[in-house]
Design a protein around this motif. Sequence first.
Motif, mmCIF file in Angstrom:
data_model
loop_
_atom_site.group_PDB
_atom_site.id
_atom_site.type_symbol
_atom_site.label_atom_id
_atom_site.label_comp_id
_atom_site.label_asym_id
_atom_site.label_seq_id
_atom_site.Cartn_x
_atom_site.Cartn_y
_atom_site.Cartn_z
ATOM 1 N N SER A 185 7.243 -59.133 36.997
ATOM 2 C CA SER A 185 6.571 -58.639 38.191
ATOM 3 C C SER A 185 7.039 -59.427 39.418
ATOM 4 O O SER A 185 7.062 -60.663 39.415
ATOM 5 N N ASP A 207 10.948 -50.278 41.170
ATOM 6 C CA ASP A 207 9.514 -49.995 41.265
ATOM 7 C C ASP A 207 9.117 -48.983 40.200
ATOM 8 O O ASP A 207 9.916 -48.134 39.792
ATOM 9 N N ASP A 208 7.874 -49.085 39.758
ATOM 10 C CA ASP A 208 7.266 -48.035 38.948
ATOM 11 C C ASP A 208 5.829 -47.881 39.430
ATOM 12 O O ASP A 208 5.422 -48.572 40.368
ATOM 13 N N ASP A 211 3.931 -51.554 39.428
ATOM 14 C CA ASP A 211 4.301 -52.743 40.178
ATOM 15 C C ASP A 211 5.762 -52.649 40.623
ATOM 16 O O ASP A 211 6.468 -51.676 40.310
ATOM 17 N N LYS A 212 6.207 -53.683 41.309
ATOM 18 C CA LYS A 212 7.620 -53.888 41.607
ATOM 19 C C LYS A 212 8.131 -54.933 40.636
ATOM 20 O O LYS A 212 7.458 -55.930 40.375
#
Length: 221
Positions: A185, A207-208, A211-212
């Motif tokens: 993260s 990114d998802d 989170d990044k």
Amino acid sequence: MKNSQFQTCTRDTTPTPWRLLSSWTHFPFQYFFLFHTMAKQGFTVRMASHDKDLIGILRLQHENLKDNVPDKSHGFVTLAHNLELLKSMNQEIGQVIAVDDETDQVVGYALSKTISMRDRIPLLRTLVEKLEKSQPAGLDLENCYAMGQICVDQPYRGSGMFQALYDCHRRSFASQYSSVVTAISASNPRSLRAHQKVGFRILATFDDPVDKWHAVIWDWS
């Protein structure tokens, strides 16, 4: 399927002050202070071997989930697993844990996942897709596995457990894989620094919905 050898990865966990006592006639104040402020040690790193170990992983994971940690500057874990998934992961590749020498309770873990499990784990699928698309130099996805998550119980931080867990990974899997990848993260700089100290380097950032993330690799080739 690539199976690891189920082994105990040993290390000297004798608290430093006791080693000092063996060579010092007197016990100076600074060592008395060190004894009372040092991290707890006395642990063994090994492969998980039964359901009790996996349940211990889930307990420690729950305690350290991002939403359950008041001070996130000390680190946290983002994703929650369940027992069924951990059992599948353990059968597929084997899981590295640290247990307290007195209680045999799980006090640390470093989870492993094969790339073939991508369809069951959304973050792993996103990580692999990102790496396939960017094709970073030196990465062979056919010959690597994914480190799923690492966690050290609070009283053992600073004891060398983090390094010991990864040392066990390398001893257990380096004969079968040339590297290990994982996602960290971007809001957890403490974890990123610790991984870079071990030998990981950043491959990409993505990114998802959760989170990044920094995609990182530890190359053993």
